[in-house]
Design a protein around this motif. Structure first.
Motif, PDB file in Angstrom:
ATOM      1  N   TRP A  71      -0.220  41.278  44.717  1.00 14.82           N
ATOM      2  CA  TRP A  71      -0.661  40.319  45.810  1.00 14.82           C
ATOM      3  C   TRP A  71      -1.171  41.338  46.327  1.00 14.82           C
ATOM      4  CZ3 TRP A  71       3.993  36.609  44.905  1.00 14.82           C
ATOM      5  CH2 TRP A  71       4.063  35.806  43.785  1.00 14.82           C
ATOM      6  N   GLY A  72      -0.720  42.374  46.688  1.00 22.41           N
ATOM      7  CA  GLY A  72      -0.754  43.701  48.105  1.00 22.41           C
ATOM      8  C   GLY A  72      -0.083  43.260  49.137  1.00 22.41           C
ATOM      9  N   ARG A  73       1.284  42.995  48.995  1.00 24.18           N
ATOM     10  CA  ARG A  73       2.090  43.132  49.652  1.00 24.18           C
ATOM     11  C   ARG A  73       2.270  42.462  50.500  1.00 24.18           C
ATOM     12  NH1 ARG A  73       5.815  47.761  49.588  1.00 24.18           N
ATOM     13  NH2 ARG A  73       4.409  49.999  48.433  1.00 24.18           N
ATOM     14  N   ARG A  74       1.881  40.631  50.485  1.00 17.18           N
ATOM     15  CA  ARG A  74       1.373  39.847  50.986  1.00 17.18           C
ATOM     16  C   ARG A  74       1.841  38.667  50.477  1.00 17.18           C
ATOM     17  NH1 ARG A  74      -3.516  37.739  51.327  1.00 17.18           N
ATOM     18  NH2 ARG A  74      -5.657  39.296  50.946  1.00 17.18           N
ATOM     19  N   TRP A  75       1.649  37.156  51.269  1.00 21.90           N
ATOM     20  CA  TRP A  75       1.744  35.972  50.288  1.00 21.90           C
ATOM     21  C   TRP A  75       1.091  35.592  50.402  1.00 21.90           C
ATOM     22  CZ3 TRP A  75       6.597  34.547  47.871  1.00 21.90           C
ATOM     23  CH2 TRP A  75       7.793  34.614  47.745  1.00 21.90           C
ATOM     24  N   PRO A  76       0.640  35.065  48.860  1.00 20.83           N
ATOM     25  CA  PRO A  76      -1.236  34.370  48.871  1.00 20.83           C
ATOM     26  C   PRO A  76      -1.469  33.220  49.407  1.00 20.83           C
ATOM     27  CG  PRO A  76      -0.152  35.205  46.766  1.00 20.83           C
ATOM     28  CD  PRO A  76       0.924  34.933  47.566  1.00 20.83           C
ATOM     29  N   GLU A  77      -2.476  33.120  50.054  1.00 18.71           N
ATOM     30  CA  GLU A  77      -2.533  31.596  51.041  1.00 18.71           C
ATOM     31  C   GLU A  77      -2.131  30.668  50.094  1.00 18.71           C
ATOM     32  OE1 GLU A  77      -6.027  31.619  52.843  1.00 18.71           O
ATOM     33  OE2 GLU A  77      -5.689  33.278  53.972  1.00 18.71           O
ATOM     34  N   CYS A  78      -2.855  30.442  48.499  1.00 19.30           N
ATOM     35  CA  CYS A  78      -2.492  28.863  47.450  1.00 19.30           C
ATOM     36  C   CYS A  78      -1.518  29.467  46.834  1.00 19.30           C
ATOM     37  CB  CYS A  78      -3.402  28.629  47.268  1.00 19.30           C
ATOM     38  SG  CYS A  78      -5.054  28.791  48.833  1.00 19.30           S
ATOM     39  N   ILE A  79      -0.165  29.079  46.723  1.00 20.18           N
ATOM     40  CA  ILE A  79       0.646  29.497  45.728  1.00 20.18           C
ATOM     41  C   ILE A  79       1.671  27.890  45.762  1.00 20.18           C
ATOM     42  CG2 ILE A  79       2.749  30.713  47.628  1.00 20.18           C
ATOM     43  CD1 ILE A  79       3.620  32.127  45.423  1.00 20.18           C
ATOM     44  N   GLU A  80       2.109  27.909  44.341  1.00 23.28           N
ATOM     45  CA  GLU A  80       3.145  27.125  44.139  1.00 23.28           C
ATOM     46  C   GLU A  80       4.273  27.696  43.426  1.00 23.28           C
ATOM     47  OE1 GLU A  80       3.077  22.954  41.736  1.00 23.28           O
ATOM     48  OE2 GLU A  80       1.534  24.131  41.152  1.00 23.28           O
ATOM     49  N   ILE A  81       4.912  27.823  44.084  1.00 23.22           N
ATOM     50  CA  ILE A  81       5.843  28.141  42.956  1.00 23.22           C
ATOM     51  C   ILE A  81       8.072  27.274  44.241  1.00 23.22           C
ATOM     52  CG2 ILE A  81       6.601  29.485  45.049  1.00 23.22           C
ATOM     53  CD1 ILE A  81       7.262  31.456  44.111  1.00 23.22           C
ATOM     54  N   PRO A  82       8.483  27.913  42.515  1.00 25.62           N
ATOM     55  CA  PRO A  82       9.986  26.724  42.847  1.00 25.62           C
ATOM     56  C   PRO A  82      10.541  28.051  43.924  1.00 25.62           C
ATOM     57  CG  PRO A  82       9.529  27.072  40.611  1.00 25.62           C
ATOM     58  CD  PRO A  82       8.042  27.889  41.024  1.00 25.62           C
ATOM     59  N   ASP A  83      11.628  26.917  44.574  1.00 27.97           N
ATOM     60  CA  ASP A  83      12.779  27.929  45.401  1.00 27.97           C
ATOM     61  C   ASP A  83      13.194  28.842  44.907  1.00 27.97           C
ATOM     62  OD1 ASP A  83      11.325  25.744  47.092  1.00 27.97           O
ATOM     63  OD2 ASP A  83      13.035  24.620  47.626  1.00 27.97           O
ATOM     64  N   ASP A  84      13.786  28.506  44.101  1.00 30.32           N
ATOM     65  CA  ASP A  84      14.678  29.765  43.392  1.00 30.32           C
ATOM     66  C   ASP A  84      13.882  30.768  42.816  1.00 30.32           C
ATOM     67  OD1 ASP A  84      13.480  28.331  41.618  1.00 30.32           O
ATOM     68  OD2 ASP A  84      14.953  28.935  39.835  1.00 30.32           O
ATOM     69  N   LEU A  85      12.282  30.831  42.619  1.00 27.93           N
ATOM     70  CA  LEU A  85      11.270  31.875  42.256  1.00 27.93           C
ATOM     71  C   LEU A  85      11.365  32.906  43.398  1.00 27.93           C
ATOM     72  CD1 LEU A  85       9.473  31.577  39.426  1.00 27.93           C
ATOM     73  CD2 LEU A  85      12.178  31.806  39.249  1.00 27.93           C
TER      74      LEU A  85
END
Length: 374
Positions: A71-85
């Motif tokens: 991801w280039g060392r930054r969070w993607p703008e659009c991401i769906e991820i569970p809280d534990d992950l």
């Protein structure tokens, strides 16, 4: 274990060209089989994709680091991820953002610190060694007043282990050294027609110098290390503390027998090794220079005065005393852990050999005009 998968679907989110859905176990064990292909697929979807991590069943720090770098060392703008992950990836991201410790160049201050630490360590060793010597002197004074308490069995056992059991290896090494010295000397003496002087070289070299030093190195590596290891193991298993709790002197029962035994056994080992080395030299001279063994034996007392044998005996006794003292010193300094045991055993052997060479140099200076034919 479910195999990791990457599924690319048309994006349903505005501003994203595709939807990258990750499934399966994203762990080091699962990813190692196709790691290169996964890196290539993830790198191509860095800026224009939406991400869905709901299908991931397992994620470790390796998989999280792989995604974070993709991801280039930054969070993607659009991401769906569970809280534990998200928490796992967050920990990896936090550790990646923390700066590495700055490596400072080694300077003058560091050199002074290292030198000071070495001097303080040497001071501690010197104080402990002096304390051990003083305690042994007090033990000898006590035993002189109480002759019935001499540890004669311990002394005889150490003479057997450090002296008698070392005779085979000492004889083998001494014989080979005598052969090598005689062979190399014969090559040079033959060129000048001075064959008979091989008796001088072997006699003085082996009886006065090489015999005592060679035996000392062997004993330091064999018996000295064994003494240090024995005392160190007793320290680890708290046997020495048990002796102190029962009122038994550890120096009288453990240290003094080793020191006395090695001091008595070393001159005999020197005589044995020097004799075998001379035998090897005689055999080599007989084969190389055709000098009869009877001529060798007859000429040896003429060119090697008796004072050299006395010097060799004195060296053996002093070397044995120093090896035993150094071995016991490091054995008593062992801390109750295996790392300290191995470190002190190694230091004992190195220090014993160093002390032997230093004492031999002092002997050479003090006896430079004794026993040398002019």
């Amino acid at each position: 274990m479910r195999s990791p998968e990457i599924a690319i679907d048309p994006a349903t989110v505005p501003g994203a060209r595709s939807l990258v859905r990750l499934q399966g176990d994203w762990t080091l064990r699962a990813l190692s089989y196709r790691l290169r292909s996964f890196r290539e697929q993830l790198a191509g979807r860095r800026d224009d994709a939406a991400w869905s991590l709901t299908g991931i069943t397992r994620l470790d720090s390796f998989g999280a680091a792989l995604l974070w770098h993709a991801w280039g060392r930054r969070w993607p703008e659009c991401i769906e991820i569970p809280d534990d992950l998200r928490a796992i990836v967050g920990r990896v991201a936090a550790s990646a953002e923390s700066p590495l410790p700055r490596v400072r160049r080694f300077g003058i201050v560091d050199a002074v610190i290292v030198l000071g630490g070495a001097l303080l360590s040497f001071r501690d060793h010197a104080l402990d060694f002096t304390r051990l010597l003083g305690q042994l002197c007090l033990d000898l004074a006590y035993l002189a007043r109480h002759p019935a308490e001499w540890p004669l069995r311990e002394i005889s056992a150490n003479v057997y282990k450090a002296g008698f059991k070392a005779m085979p290896v000492a004889a083998l090494v001494g014989f080979l050294i005598g052969v090598v010295m005689s062979y190399l000397s014969a090559l040079q003496l033959r060129a000048f027609g001075a064959d008979i002087f091989i008796v001088n070289i072997l006699g003085l070299g082996i009886i006065r110098e090489l015999g005592p030093v060679l035996v000392s190195v062997l004993v330091a590596g064999r018996s000295g290390s064994a003494m240090t290891a024995q005392l160190g193991v007793m320290r680890v298993t708290e046997e020495i503390d048990a002796l102190s709790a029962m009122g038994v002197s550890r120096t009288i029962r453990l240290v003094l027998p080793k020191v006395i035994a090695l001091t008595l056994a070393m001159p005999l080992l020197v005589l044995w090794t020097s004799s075998v080395a001379l035998l090897g030299g005689m055999l080599s001279a007989w084969l190389q220079l055709d000098l009869g063994m009877a001529f060798f034996v007859e000429r040896l007392p003429q060119v090697v005065p008796l004072a050299n044998l006395v010097i060799g005996f004195a060296k053996g006794a002093v070397f044995g005393l120093m090896i035993a003292l150094v071995a016991c010193h490091f054995g008593l300094r062992v801390s109750p852990n295996t790392e300290s045991l191995s470190a002190n055993t190694t230091a004992s052997v190195v220090s014993s050999i160093t002390v032997v060479i230093l004492v031999d140099a002092l002997f050479a200076i003090a006896t430079r005009s004794i026993g040398v034919p002019r």
